[in-house]
Write a protein that holds these residues in place. Structure first.
Motif, PDB file in Angstrom:
ATOM      1  N   ALA A  14       0.811  -1.219   0.000  1.00 47.79           N
ATOM      2  CA  ALA A  14       0.000   0.000   0.000  1.00 47.79           C
ATOM      3  C   ALA A  14       0.841   1.263   0.000  1.00 47.79           C
ATOM      4  O   ALA A  14       0.365   2.320  -0.424  1.00 47.79           O
ATOM      5  CB  ALA A  14      -0.924   0.005   1.218  1.00 47.79           C
ATOM      6  N   THR A  15       2.073   1.190   0.483  1.00 56.14           N
ATOM      7  CA  THR A  15       2.891   2.408   0.597  1.00 56.14           C
ATOM      8  C   THR A  15       3.769   2.630  -0.632  1.00 56.14           C
ATOM      9  O   THR A  15       4.530   3.596  -0.681  1.00 56.14           O
ATOM     10  CB  THR A  15       3.767   2.351   1.862  1.00 56.14           C
ATOM     11  N   ASP A  16       3.685   1.746  -1.618  1.00 57.92           N
ATOM     12  CA  ASP A  16       4.491   1.900  -2.829  1.00 57.92           C
ATOM     13  C   ASP A  16       3.710   2.567  -3.961  1.00 57.92           C
ATOM     14  O   ASP A  16       4.100   3.595  -4.494  1.00 57.92           O
ATOM     15  CB  ASP A  16       5.007   0.533  -3.296  1.00 57.92           C
ATOM     16  N   GLU A  17       2.587   1.965  -4.337  1.00 55.55           N
ATOM     17  CA  GLU A  17       1.807   2.490  -5.457  1.00 55.55           C
ATOM     18  C   GLU A  17       0.345   2.088  -5.296  1.00 55.55           C
ATOM     19  O   GLU A  17       0.020   1.140  -4.583  1.00 55.55           O
ATOM     20  CB  GLU A  17       2.356   1.958  -6.781  1.00 55.55           C
ATOM     21  N   GLY A  18      -0.549   2.826  -5.976  1.00 54.79           N
ATOM     22  CA  GLY A  18      -1.960   2.536  -5.880  1.00 54.79           C
ATOM     23  C   GLY A  18      -2.414   1.457  -6.848  1.00 54.79           C
ATOM     24  O   GLY A  18      -1.726   1.134  -7.819  1.00 54.79           O
ATOM     25  N   PHE A  19      -3.576   0.915  -6.563  1.00 58.16           N
ATOM     26  CA  PHE A  19      -4.174  -0.121  -7.409  1.00 58.16           C
ATOM     27  C   PHE A  19      -5.518   0.375  -7.938  1.00 58.16           C
ATOM     28  O   PHE A  19      -6.404   0.730  -7.153  1.00 58.16           O
ATOM     29  CB  PHE A  19      -4.418  -1.397  -6.598  1.00 58.16           C
ATOM     30  N   SER A  20      -5.656   0.404  -9.258  1.00 60.31           N
ATOM     31  CA  SER A  20      -6.986   0.581  -9.849  1.00 60.31           C
ATOM     32  C   SER A  20      -7.662  -0.779  -9.894  1.00 60.31           C
ATOM     33  O   SER A  20      -7.032  -1.813  -9.607  1.00 60.31           O
ATOM     34  CB  SER A  20      -6.845   1.128 -11.275  1.00 60.31           C
ATOM     35  N   ASN A  21      -8.924  -0.827 -10.306  1.00 57.90           N
ATOM     36  CA  ASN A  21      -9.593  -2.125 -10.433  1.00 57.90           C
ATOM     37  C   ASN A  21      -8.912  -2.981 -11.502  1.00 57.90           C
ATOM     38  O   ASN A  21      -8.784  -4.193 -11.353  1.00 57.90           O
ATOM     39  CB  ASN A  21     -11.076  -1.924 -10.770  1.00 57.90           C
ATOM     40  N   ASP A  22      -8.473  -2.342 -12.585  1.00 57.08           N
ATOM     41  CA  ASP A  22      -7.808  -3.099 -13.647  1.00 57.08           C
ATOM     42  C   ASP A  22      -6.504  -3.711 -13.141  1.00 57.08           C
ATOM     43  O   ASP A  22      -6.201  -4.879 -13.400  1.00 57.08           O
ATOM     44  CB  ASP A  22      -7.525  -2.196 -14.852  1.00 57.08           C
ATOM     45  N   LYS A  23      -5.725  -2.918 -12.418  1.00 54.60           N
ATOM     46  CA  LYS A  23      -4.462  -3.428 -11.880  1.00 54.60           C
ATOM     47  C   LYS A  23      -4.720  -4.519 -10.837  1.00 54.60           C
ATOM     48  O   LYS A  23      -3.990  -5.527 -10.785  1.00 54.60           O
ATOM     49  CB  LYS A  23      -3.650  -2.288 -11.271  1.00 54.60           C
ATOM     50  N   VAL A  44      -1.144 -12.184   3.359  1.00 53.80           N
ATOM     51  CA  VAL A  44      -2.224 -11.204   3.285  1.00 53.80           C
ATOM     52  C   VAL A  44      -1.621  -9.942   2.681  1.00 53.80           C
ATOM     53  O   VAL A  44      -0.690  -9.355   3.246  1.00 53.80           O
ATOM     54  CB  VAL A  44      -2.809 -10.899   4.677  1.00 53.80           C
ATOM     55  N   TYR A  45      -2.135  -9.528   1.540  1.00 54.58           N
ATOM     56  CA  TYR A  45      -1.606  -8.361   0.835  1.00 54.58           C
ATOM     57  C   TYR A  45      -2.458  -7.140   1.145  1.00 54.58           C
ATOM     58  O   TYR A  45      -3.688  -7.176   0.991  1.00 54.58           O
ATOM     59  CB  TYR A  45      -1.591  -8.600  -0.675  1.00 54.58           C
ATOM     60  N   VAL A  46      -1.828  -6.075   1.602  1.00 56.98           N
ATOM     61  CA  VAL A  46      -2.535  -4.821   1.852  1.00 56.98           C
ATOM     62  C   VAL A  46      -2.220  -3.880   0.701  1.00 56.98           C
ATOM     63  O   VAL A  46      -1.049  -3.556   0.440  1.00 56.98           O
ATOM     64  CB  VAL A  46      -2.099  -4.183   3.193  1.00 56.98           C
ATOM     65  N   ILE A  47      -3.267  -3.447  -0.008  1.00 52.80           N
ATOM     66  CA  ILE A  47      -3.104  -2.568  -1.169  1.00 52.80           C
ATOM     67  C   ILE A  47      -3.838  -1.254  -0.920  1.00 52.80           C
ATOM     68  O   ILE A  47      -4.670  -1.152  -0.018  1.00 52.80           O
ATOM     69  CB  ILE A  47      -3.667  -3.230  -2.451  1.00 52.80           C
ATOM     70  N   ASP A  48      -3.528  -0.259  -1.733  1.00 53.24           N
ATOM     71  CA  ASP A  48      -4.243   1.023  -1.683  1.00 53.24           C
ATOM     72  C   ASP A  48      -5.078   1.134  -2.945  1.00 53.24           C
ATOM     73  O   ASP A  48      -4.544   1.351  -4.038  1.00 53.24           O
ATOM     74  CB  ASP A  48      -3.241   2.176  -1.586  1.00 53.24           C
ATOM     75  N   GLU A  67      -5.349   6.262   6.868  1.00 54.86           N
ATOM     76  CA  GLU A  67      -4.147   7.107   6.931  1.00 54.86           C
ATOM     77  C   GLU A  67      -3.283   6.785   8.149  1.00 54.86           C
ATOM     78  O   GLU A  67      -2.054   6.818   8.072  1.00 54.86           O
ATOM     79  CB  GLU A  67      -4.548   8.582   6.915  1.00 54.86           C
ATOM     80  N   ILE A  68      -3.924   6.481   9.288  1.00 58.75           N
ATOM     81  CA  ILE A  68      -3.147   6.103  10.474  1.00 58.75           C
ATOM     82  C   ILE A  68      -2.407   4.792  10.217  1.00 58.75           C
ATOM     83  O   ILE A  68      -1.223   4.640  10.569  1.00 58.75           O
ATOM     84  CB  ILE A  68      -4.066   5.987  11.708  1.00 58.75           C
ATOM     85  N   SER A  69      -3.090   3.843   9.575  1.00 61.66           N
ATOM     86  CA  SER A  69      -2.444   2.567   9.242  1.00 61.66           C
ATOM     87  C   SER A  69      -1.278   2.778   8.288  1.00 61.66           C
ATOM     88  O   SER A  69      -0.220   2.140   8.420  1.00 61.66           O
ATOM     89  CB  SER A  69      -3.462   1.606   8.618  1.00 61.66           C
ATOM     90  N   ARG A  70      -1.459   3.677   7.326  1.00 62.46           N
ATOM     91  CA  ARG A  70      -0.386   3.949   6.365  1.00 62.46           C
ATOM     92  C   ARG A  70       0.874   4.452   7.084  1.00 62.46           C
ATOM     93  O   ARG A  70       1.998   4.035   6.785  1.00 62.46           O
ATOM     94  CB  ARG A  70      -0.852   4.978   5.325  1.00 62.46           C
ATOM     95  N   LYS A  71       0.665   5.355   8.079  1.00 63.56           N
ATOM     96  CA  LYS A  71       1.809   5.889   8.825  1.00 63.56           C
ATOM     97  C   LYS A  71       2.545   4.784   9.579  1.00 63.56           C
ATOM     98  O   LYS A  71       3.773   4.756   9.631  1.00 63.56           O
ATOM     99  CB  LYS A  71       1.337   6.966   9.809  1.00 63.56           C
ATOM    100  N   ILE A  72       1.784   3.876  10.175  1.00 63.98           N
ATOM    101  CA  ILE A  72       2.412   2.774  10.914  1.00 63.98           C
ATOM    102  C   ILE A  72       3.172   1.859   9.959  1.00 63.98           C
ATOM    103  O   ILE A  72       4.283   1.381  10.269  1.00 63.98           O
ATOM    104  CB  ILE A  72       1.349   2.007  11.724  1.00 63.98           C
ATOM    105  N   LEU A  73       2.614   1.605   8.776  1.00 64.31           N
ATOM    106  CA  LEU A  73       3.307   0.795   7.771  1.00 64.31           C
ATOM    107  C   LEU A  73       4.610   1.460   7.332  1.00 64.31           C
ATOM    108  O   LEU A  73       5.641   0.795   7.157  1.00 64.31           O
ATOM    109  CB  LEU A  73       2.393   0.566   6.560  1.00 64.31           C
TER     110      LEU A  73
END
Length: 811
Positions: free
Chosen positions: A475-484, A601-605, A622-628
Motif C-alpha cells: 500500500a505504501t508503494d503504489e496505488g491499485f486501480s480495479n484493472d491493476k 495477506v496483501y494490503v493494497i491502496d 491514513e493512520i495505518s499507512r503511517k504505521i506501515l
C-alpha cells in the motif's frame, strides 16, 4: 357501581377491569425492578400507569370503539396516561418538597405519561417542559378528582400508597448513594430509562396475556438451564481430547485458554477483556465463561452482541449445535417494524393492527440472545418503546461483545456509559472479545474496565503462537486501480487455489466482481455485500465453504461484512488499506485454522474507492499507512509487526484522538452533544441556563434531561436505514404472504422473528427510488415494508444501480 374497563378481548369480548390490569402490571414491574434493587420504584409506575382509565370518558370511549369498529370514536378524545403522573406531582412535588420523593415523582411520572410513546423532555431546545405541561398545566382532566378517589378505593388505600412511596424513595436514595464515577444526572438518566423499560414490558406482557387468555407468565430462573448447557458444552470440549490432533501445541494452547476462561468465571461480575487471536476458539471459550458465570452468579440471560448481522447466524448455529436447544436461543437482527413515531394511546384498550404489533413478544427474555451492536445501542438511546422495552433484561446478565472494536465512533461515550451502568447498577458481567482491543478506557467518558481485566495469561506469547499469516505491505508503494487489481488477482490465482478480496465500498466490489465474472468464466466467482438478506448471504457462504473444504479454485469479492467472525479460510487475502482492526480481521480469514504454513495477506491502496462520506475508514486508512511507513523504515517499531499489541494500541489511541470531538455524539443542528442532552448537570445545561435568563426563575424541577430530543437525533449510523423484507426464495415469499394474512399475536411474534432472515436495511434514497419504480409494497397498514419480486435478484440482492442516478460509491 360501574366496572371501569382497561381492555376488551377481541376473541370473546371479555372485559379486563382497570384494577386487575394495574395490579397485574405492578406485580410484573416489581419483579423486573427487583433485579436492580428498585422493586417499589418500578411497581409504582406499574400501579399508576393506567389510572386515567377510571373515567366515564374512557369507559364510553372503549365501549364505543368495540361496538362500532367501522366508525370508532374520534382520535384524541381521551387522555388516560396523564393522571398517574399528575397524582405523583400533586402529592410529592408541591408545597414543601422532599428531595427524593420530588425526584421520584419526576422519574416515575415521566415513565407513566410516556408509556404510549417515548420519554418526554423535562426541558427541550424551545425552553419548554413537556413533562410539566402534562403533569402540572394540563387543564382538561375534568374527572381527575373522581379518578383519584377510585384509585385509592379499588387499587390501594392512600395510607398504604404513601408507605409504598416511602419504600420507593428509600430505594432511590440507596441507588444514588452507591459510589461510582458517574454523575448523579447520569445515574438518574439510566434509572429513568430502566423504570420506563420495566413499565413498557410489564404493561404489554399483562395485556398480551389477557388477550391470549393465559395466566401471568412466571419469572424464569435459568440457573438450572445454564447448568445443563454447561454440561453439554463440557461434553463437547472433552470429546476433543480423543482427537488425534488434540496434543498439537496449538490445540493444547486452545485448551489452556478455554480452561482459563472457566476459572475466570468464578470471579465477581465486572468488565473484562478476552483477547484470544483468530482461530483460538473464542466462541467456545466465551460461551464456557458465560455459562459457568451465569450458573455460579445466578444470571438471568446470556447476550451475544456482534457488529454485523452477518455473523449472528453463524455464531447462533454453532451454539445451537452444541446446546441442542432451538427454543431458548433467540436471534434478533433488526426491527422489522419501527415504532419510533407511534403514539398509540388512543388505540389502547382494543386490539387492532397497531396493538398486535405492539403486543408481539419482543423483549429479549430468552435465556440466550444473539443481537447486533445497533440493536444494543438502540435499547438505550433510540426513540420508540419497542427498543427500550428490552433494557431491563440486560440487568443481571452476561454480555459478550464480539469484535467490540467496531463500536461506531460517535457512540463511544454512550457505549461506555451504558456498560458502566450495567456493571455497577445492573449487576451484569461484560466481556469485550476481540484480537484488537480498542482503547475504550483512554477517552473522556471512560469505560470502567476492571483491574487485571484480561482473561488470557501471557498474551504476547499467545499472539506469536497463533501467527498464521504474513502481512505484505503493497500500500505504501503504489496505488491499485480495479484493472491493476484484476491483474494482481489473476497472477496470485496461479499460485493459490482460493483468494478473498475485501474492499471498502460496494461500488468497487461490484465492478471488480463483474470484471472477473466476465473474463474468468471457468473460476467460481462470488460476491458478498449488505444488499443481500441474511438468508441469501448464508446460502452463498455455504457454497463458498464447500469450495474451500474441497480445496477447489474460488475467488470471493466482498465488502468488510465478511471480516467480523465469519468462519472462512482462504489461502490468500487481499485487503484494501483501512484501519488496523480491519486489516487484522481480514487476516483472520486467511489460513484461519493453520491448515498450511505461513500464508500471505496483501494490503493494497485501492485508488478508485470514494471515501468522501466514510471519514472513519478514511482516517483509519491514513493512520495505518503511517504505521506501515514506520515499519518499513525500522522493523523494530511498534512491536515489530503491523498487528502487534503495541501497534494496535497506538492505532486506537491516535484514532480516538483524531475523532475526539465526535466521541460524545455531537448534534450539529442543536449545537450540543448527546451526552449533554441526556445527563448534563443543571449548571452545565445550556437549556437550563437559557430558561433562567428567559423566565428570571429556575426551572422548578430536579431534572432537566432532554430524553425525547436526544432520541429523535440518535442513529447508530449517520444515515438512517429502514428494514424491508425481501422475497428471497420460498422462505421470504411465504413470510410476505403470511404477513398479508390475519395473524394472531403469538403467530405474529414467531413470524417477525423469522422475517429477520429476509430483511435488508435501506437508505432513504433507496426507498424513494423503489417507491418511484413501484418496487415497494406494504402490509399491516403500512407498518411492514416489503420488496416486490422484480426489485431483488439472486446475484446482487437489491440492485438499484441500473435504475438510479445516485452515486452508490459513498456507501
Amino acid at each position: 357501581m360501574n366496572n371501569y374497563i382497561a381492555h376488551i378481548r377481541e376473541s370473546d369480548y371479555q372485559e379486563q377491569s382497570v384494577e386487575e390490569h394495574l395490579l397485574g402490571v405492578k406485580t410484573l414491574a416489581e419483579a423486573f425492578g427487583a433485579k436492580m434493587g428498585v422493586r417499589h420504584i418500578a411497581g409504582l409506575a406499574g400501579m399508576l400507569h393506567d389510572m386515567g382509565k377510571y373515567t366515564e370518558k374512557f369507559r364510553s370511549y372503549i365501549l364505543e370503539a368495540v361496538n362500532n369498529p367501522d366508525a370508532p370514536p374520534k382520535r384524541g378524545s381521551v387522555d388516560h396516561s396523564t393522571a398517574g403522573g399528575k397524582l405523583l406531582y400533586n402529592l410529592f412535588h408541591t408545597g414543601k418538597i422532599d428531595r427524593y420523593k420530588g425526584m421520584l415523582a419526576e422519574i416515575v411520572g415521566n415513565a407513566i405519561i410516556s408509556h404510549h410513546s417515548y420519554l418526554h423532555d423535562y426541558l427541550n431546545p424551545d425552553l419548554e417542559s413537556k413533562y410539566l405541561q402534562r403533569v402540572r398545566d394540563k387543564d382538561d382532566l375534568s374527572e381527575f378528582e373522581w379518578t383519584e378517589q377510585l384509585f385509592f378505593e379499588r387499587v390501594i388505600s392512600e395510607a398504604d400508597f404513601r408507605l409504598y412511596v416511602d419504600k420507593a424513595a428509600a430505594e432511590l436514595e440507596s441507588y444514588l448513594y452507591l459510589e461510582t464515577t458517574a454523575s448523579s444526572e447520569t445515574k438518574l438518566m439510566f434509572l429513568t430509562k430502566f423504570v420506563f423499560s420495566t413499565l413498557i414490558d410489564a404493561d404489554r406482557t399483562n395485556t398480551r396475556m389477557f388477550e391470549e387468555n393465559k395466566v401471568e407468565e412466571p419469572s424464569q430462573d435459568h440457573t438450572a438451564l445454564f447448568a445443563s448447557y454447561y454440561k453439554k458444552l463440557m461434553d463437547k470440549i472433552n470429546s476433543f481430547a480423543s482427537h488425534i490432533q488434540s496434543q498439537t501445541p496449538i490445540n493444547m494452547l486452545r485448551s489452556e485458554m478455554s480452561l482459563q476462561c472457566d476459572k475466570f468465571a468464578e470471579r465477581p461480575s465486572g468488565i473484562y477483556t478476552l483477547s484470544i487471536p483468530t482461530g483460538g476458539g473464542k466462541t467456545l471459550a466465551s460461551l464456557r465463561y458465560a455459562l459457568r458465570h451465569a450458573e455460579i452468579h445466578e444470571k438471568k440471560h446470556i447476550i451475544y452482541i456482534v457488529p454485523y448481522t452477518t455473523i449472528i447466524e453463524q455464531n447462533a448455529a454453532e451454539v445451537r449445535k452444541i446446546l441442542r436447544d432451538d427454543a431458548n436461543i433467540l436471534e434478533h437482527h433488526s426491527n422489522v417494524i419501527e415504532d419510533a413515531s407511534d403514539d398509540d394511546e388512543l388505540s389502547d384498550g382494543m386490539v387492532n393492527v397497531q396493538q398486535k404489533l405492539k403486543l408481539a413478544k419482543d423483549n429479549w427474555d430468552s435465556p440466550i440472545i444473539f443481537t447486533t451492536m445497533v440493536q444494543f445501542l438502540n435499547v438505550f438511546y433510540a426513540k420508540g418503546s419497542r427498543n427500550i422495552r428490552r433494557l431491563h433484561n440486560l440487568a443481571e446478565s452476561v454480555l459478550i461483545f464480539d469484535e467490540v472494536q467496531k463500536v461506531p465512533i460517535s457512540c463511544v461515550s454512550l457505549f461506555n456509559e451504558a456498560l458502566n451502568f450495567l456493571r455497577t447498577h445492573g449487576h451484569s458481567s461484560i466481556v469485550l472479545c476481540t484480537a484488537t482491543q480498542p482503547a475504550l478506557d483512554f477517552v473522556e467518558h471512560k469505560l470502567e474496565i476492571n483491574t487485571d481485566a484480561e482473561m488470557i495469561d501471557n498474551l504476547d506469547h499467545v499472539v506469536d503462537a497463533f501467527k498464521r499469516v504474513e502481512v505484505i505491505d503493497q500500500a505504501t508503494d503504489e496505488g491499485f486501480s480495479n484493472d491493476k487489481l484484476y491483474d494482481f488477482i489473476i497472477e496470485k490465482a496461479e499460485e493459490v487455489r482460493s483468494i478473498l478480496v475485501i474492499l471498502n465500498t460496494k461500488t468497487v466490489v461490484k465492478k471488480l466482481y463483474q470484471k472477473l465474472k466476465m473474463n474468468e468464466p471457468h473460476v467460481p466467482i462470488y460476491h458478498l455485500s449488505t444488499s443481500m438478506c441474511a438468508s441469501h448471504r448464508n446460502d452463498l457462504l455455504h457454497e463458498i465453504r464447500r469450495y474451500l473444504e474441497n480445496n477447489d479454485r474460488i475467488i470471493c469479492i466482498s465488502t468488510q461484512l465478511i471480516e467480523a467472525g465469519v468462519d472462512v479460510s482462504f489461502e490468500c487475502v487481499i485487503r484494501s488499506l483501512a484501519g488496523l482492526d480491519s486489516i487484522a480481521q481480514a487476516a483472520g480469514r486467511c489460513n484461519r485454522h493453520g491448515e498450511r504454513d505461513l500464508q500471505r495477506v496483501y494490503v493494497i491502496d485501492h485508488t478508485e474507492e470514494n471515501l468522501k462520506h466514510l471519514p472513519e475508514i478514511k482516517e483509519g486508512k491514513e493512520i495505518s499507512r503511517k504505521i506501515l511507513i514506520d515499519l518499513k523504515q525500522d522493523q523494530t517499531y511498534h512491536g515489530g509487526h503491523i498487528l502487534s499489541i503495541q501497534a494496535i494500541e497506538k492505532y486506537f489511541r491516535e484514532f480516538y484522538s483524531k475523532f475526539e470531538s465526535k466521541l460524545n455524539y455531537p448534534i450539529a443542528e442543536l449545537g450540543t452533544k448527546m451526552t449533554q442532552l441526556l445527563s448534563a448537570n443543571l449548571m452545565d445545561n445550556s437549556y437550563f441556563q437559557a430558561y433562567y435568563s428567559k423566565h428570571k426563575e429556575r426551572l422548578p424541577l430536579f431534572l432537566a434531561n432532554s430524553y425525547r430530543t436526544a432520541a429523535e437525533h440518535f442513529n447508530v449510523i449517520d444515515n438512517m436505514t429502514t428494514s424491508v423484507i425481501v422475497p428471497y426464495e420460498e422462505g421470504g415469499k411465504n413470510i410476505i404472504a403470511e404477513l398479508n394474512g390475519n395473524s394472531g399475536i403469538a403467530d405474529l411474534t414467531k413470524l417477525l422473528r423469522r422475517a429477520q432472515q429476509y430483511t435488508i436495511n435501506l437508505f432513504k434514497y433507496e426507498l424513494d427510488q423503489l417507491d418511484k419504480n413501484s418496487g415497494l409494497e406494504s402490509c399491516f397498514e403500512g407498518k411492514v415494508l416489503v420488496l416486490k419480486e422484480g426489485a431483488y435478484n439472486d446475484e446482487f440482492g437489491l440492485d438499484l444501480e441500473n435504475d438510479s442516478g445516485f452515486d452508490l460509491s459513498i456507501y
